[in-house]
Design an enzyme around this catalytic site. Sequence first.
Site, short mmCIF file in Angstrom:
data_model
loop_
_atom_site.label_atom_id
_atom_site.label_comp_id
_atom_site.label_asym_id
_atom_site.label_seq_id
_atom_site.Cartn_x
_atom_site.Cartn_y
_atom_site.Cartn_z
N TYR A 91 0.84 -1.20 0.00
CA TYR A 91 0.00 0.00 0.00
C TYR A 91 0.87 1.24 0.00
O TYR A 91 0.65 2.18 -0.78
CB TYR A 91 -0.92 -0.01 1.22
N LYS A 148 1.08 4.22 -2.97
CA LYS A 148 0.74 5.61 -2.71
C LYS A 148 1.96 6.52 -2.92
O LYS A 148 1.81 7.69 -3.30
CB LYS A 148 0.18 5.76 -1.29
#
Length: 311
Positions: free
Chosen positions: A185, A189
């Site tokens: 994740y 990002k």
Amino acid sequence: MPLDRGPSPFTPSHRRFEAMSPLDSEVHPVLHAGRVAVITGAASGIGKAAAVELAKLGLKIAMADIVEDVLAFAAKEVISIVGEANVLVIPTDVSNIDDVVRLRDKVYEAWGEVAVLLNNAAIGPDTKSWKMLDNWKKTFDVNLFGVVNVQQTFVPSMLHQENQAVVINTGSKQGITNPPGNPAYNATKAAVKSLTEGLAHELRESPACNVTAHLFIPGWTFTGLTARNGGEKPTGAWTAEETVLFMLDHVRAGEFYILCPDNESRHQLDQLRMMWAAADVVEGRPALSRWHKDWKSLFEEYVRDGLANME
């Protein structure tokens, strides 16, 4: 043991941000009644809140999400605000380029333009650096290539529009400070931050371009992604509505980095954390030194002194 344990010379600014009031629809030519917003990840959380708030401003709303039943339910609230004729509900898997092309074609066929493109769809399954390869691939397919698919599909059409438009990509503080816990994740990002910066530069350098890009960095927001076990909103978190209103106000102001605070982490604390993370590279400290046993106490001292100097 580190040789130099002095505090980082990086010093954040004293700029203050607070949650702002809802927008006056006349303030910004993009956030204006009758214009069109396309929102991915629109079935819940920040995406749904954005659909609701933009509908209140009178925009036409195209809601896209992969979870069809939840999307249909969320659309009922948006329809109650702006009317069925002004809402498109389009089940979309952003990791599938054919789905994204179909989304674009339906929006332009119905309304002929896109003023607000909110690239918001994301997932956060558990990952480890050397395990869970399938989850890594799923996370990159949605969080990174989903953004790329939407950007590559919509931006060329938006560039040919006469009126101003904005592309808003949803990033994360985890893509900047990289806290341990979910490396896939965080990596996606971080990539969204990089590609949005590149998009902003390329748009800015394009002659007579009416499209701008913005990196939306939510704080702790109570959503389906962050509240996996349900329950009540923690006192430290903002609601999705608060986060969206903050974002829209700063889009109106023309800001690129839209760094949202929350009830637990004020803007100054976020600045200090980000400055420390950047200084890991500049000062040659261990990776993620904020969580390193030999540096953790120094980081806490740095934050304590930094906040005191801002008072």
